[in-house]
Write a protein that holds these residues in place. Structure first.
Motif, mmCIF file in Angstrom:
data_model
loop_
_atom_site.group_PDB
_atom_site.id
_atom_site.type_symbol
_atom_site.label_atom_id
_atom_site.label_comp_id
_atom_site.label_asym_id
_atom_site.label_seq_id
_atom_site.Cartn_x
_atom_site.Cartn_y
_atom_site.Cartn_z
ATOM 1 N N LYS A 183 0.833 -1.206 0.000
ATOM 2 C CA LYS A 183 0.000 0.000 0.000
ATOM 3 C C LYS A 183 0.865 1.252 0.000
ATOM 4 N N VAL A 184 1.958 1.208 0.768
ATOM 5 C CA VAL A 184 2.878 2.344 0.808
ATOM 6 C C VAL A 184 3.469 2.588 -0.572
ATOM 7 N N LEU A 185 3.902 1.511 -1.227
ATOM 8 C CA LEU A 185 4.564 1.647 -2.524
ATOM 9 C C LEU A 185 3.598 2.013 -3.642
ATOM 10 N N ASP A 214 7.029 12.986 0.881
ATOM 11 C CA ASP A 214 5.909 12.245 1.471
ATOM 12 C C ASP A 214 6.085 10.746 1.254
ATOM 13 N N PHE A 215 6.552 10.390 0.068
ATOM 14 C CA PHE A 215 6.811 8.982 -0.241
ATOM 15 C C PHE A 215 7.903 8.426 0.673
ATOM 16 N N LEU A 216 8.986 9.178 0.834
ATOM 17 C CA LEU A 216 10.077 8.738 1.701
ATOM 18 C C LEU A 216 9.604 8.542 3.134
ATOM 19 N N ARG A 217 8.816 9.494 3.626
ATOM 20 C CA ARG A 217 8.342 9.412 5.010
ATOM 21 C C ARG A 217 7.508 8.150 5.227
ATOM 22 N N ALA A 218 6.600 7.877 4.321
ATOM 23 C CA ALA A 218 5.747 6.692 4.454
ATOM 24 C C ALA A 218 6.578 5.419 4.393
ATOM 25 N N GLU A 241 8.926 5.114 7.660
ATOM 26 C CA GLU A 241 8.129 4.817 8.852
ATOM 27 C C GLU A 241 7.615 3.385 8.828
ATOM 28 N N ASP A 242 7.171 2.925 7.661
ATOM 29 C CA ASP A 242 6.636 1.569 7.551
ATOM 30 C C ASP A 242 7.707 0.523 7.812
ATOM 31 N N ARG A 243 8.883 0.683 7.195
ATOM 32 C CA ARG A 243 9.937 -0.322 7.363
ATOM 33 C C ARG A 243 10.538 -0.282 8.766
ATOM 34 N N LEU A 244 10.613 0.897 9.371
ATOM 35 C CA LEU A 244 11.133 0.981 10.737
ATOM 36 C C LEU A 244 10.164 0.324 11.711
ATOM 37 N N THR A 286 20.461 4.442 3.830
ATOM 38 C CA THR A 286 20.108 5.409 4.869
ATOM 39 C C THR A 286 19.118 4.806 5.861
ATOM 40 N N THR A 287 18.093 4.150 5.338
ATOM 41 C CA THR A 287 17.056 3.576 6.197
ATOM 42 C C THR A 287 17.592 2.411 7.019
ATOM 43 N N VAL A 288 18.290 1.494 6.360
ATOM 44 C CA VAL A 288 18.824 0.317 7.054
ATOM 45 C C VAL A 288 19.900 0.729 8.054
ATOM 46 N N GLY A 289 20.693 1.738 7.698
ATOM 47 C CA GLY A 289 21.727 2.210 8.616
ATOM 48 C C GLY A 289 21.135 2.709 9.920
ATOM 49 N N TYR A 290 20.053 3.473 9.824
ATOM 50 C CA TYR A 290 19.412 3.961 11.044
ATOM 51 C C TYR A 290 18.785 2.812 11.830
#
Length: 219
Positions: free
Chosen positions: A95-97, A106-110, A113-116, A183-187
Motif C-alpha cells: 500500500k505504501v509503494l 511524502d513517499f520517503l516518510r511513508a 516509517e513503515d519499514r522501521l 540510509t534507512t537500514v543504517g538507522y
C-alpha cells in the motif's frame, strides 16, 4: 506465550506458528527458544543443548524435528523471508509503494516509517537475518527473489514518477534505491541492534533522514 517471547519472536514468526497446523507444541517451543538464542548469541555460538534447555525439551527432540542446527535456522528464517513476499504480510508495504504521493518527501516518510515499524516489531528475527545472511548464500538468494519480484518494480515506478515531476535528479534508479536503503537500514541497525539503549527520537531522526535524502537527490 508471555510478553517477552512475543517481543522476541516478532509478529511474523508468531503468526506463522499460529497458522501452521502441522507445528507441534514441542516444535513451537523449540522455534521460540531458537529465535531467542540465535538472536542473543548468533548462529555459530548457539548450541542445540541450550536451545533444548530453554524450550524445556530433550536435545534429541531438536534433532528429531530439525536434522541440523542449520535446518533449525532456516525453519525460522524461511517463513520470515518468504512471507515478506506473501500478500498477507506485505499488504501494508505494498500500500505504501502503490499509494499516490504529492511529493517525493511524502513517499520517503511513508516508506521509512513503515519499514522501521516492521523492523521494530520483528527485531529478533531481523538480528538473526543480519547476522547470518553473509554466511548463507541461500538466504541471500531468498532475499533477492523477494526484493526483485515484489519491491523493486514498485520502487522503480515511484522513482520514475518523481523524476518526471522534476523532484528527483536524473540518476540511475539503482543509485537512488541504494541511497534510500542504505540510509534507512543504517538507522534501523543503529537503533535496534548496535545502540538499542540510546535515547532515540524516531520522529526527529526520520525527518533528518528525509532532509538528507531530499538535498542529496535534488535535481
Amino acid at each position: 506465550m508471555n510478553e517477552k517471547k512475543d517481543d522476541a519472536l516478532g509478529v511474523l514468526l508468531q503468526q506463522y506458528l499460529e497458522t501452521e497446523k502441522d507445528v507441534t507444541d514441542k516444535q513451537r517451543r523449540v522455534l521460540e527458544a531458537a529465535v531467542e538464542v540465535f538472536s542473543e548469541k548468533g548462529f555459530a555460538a548457539a548450541s542445540t543443548s541450550e536451545i533444548a534447555q530453554k524450550a524445556g525439551v530433550a536435545e534429541g527432540t531438536v534433532f528429531k524435528h530439525y536434522k541440523t542446527k542449520k535446518g533449525l535456522l532456516f525453519s525460522i528464517l524461511s517463513p520470515t523471508i518468504l512471507k515478506l513476499g506473501a500478500p498477507i504480510l506485505i499488504r501494508d508495504f505494498e500500500k505504501v509503494l502503490e499509494a499516490e504521493y504529492q511529493h517525493f518527501g511524502d513517499f520517503l516518510r511513508a516508506l521509512i516509517e513503515d519499514r522501521l515499524e516492521y523492523a521494530t516489531k520483528n527485531t529478533a528475527a531481523v538480528k538473526i537475518l543480519v547476522n547470518e545472511v553473509s554466511f548463507h548464500p541461500e538466504l541471500r538468494e531468498m532475499l533477492k527473489e523477494v526484493f526483485n519480484e515484489r519491491v523493486l518494480p514498485r520502487l522503480q515506478k515511484a522513482i520514475k514518477h518523481f523524476q518526471e515531476k522534476g523532484e528527483l535528479a536524473k540518476l540511475p534508479d539503482s543509485t537512488i534505491i541504494r541511497l534510500i536503503i542504505s540510509t534507512t537500514v543504517g538507522y534501523a541497525a543503529a537503533r535496534l541492534i548496535m545502540l538499542p539503549d540510546n535515547d532515540w527520537n524516531d520522529e526527529e531522526e526520520i525527518e533528518m533522514m528525509i532532509e538528507f535524502l531530499l538535498k542529496g537527490l535534488r535535481p
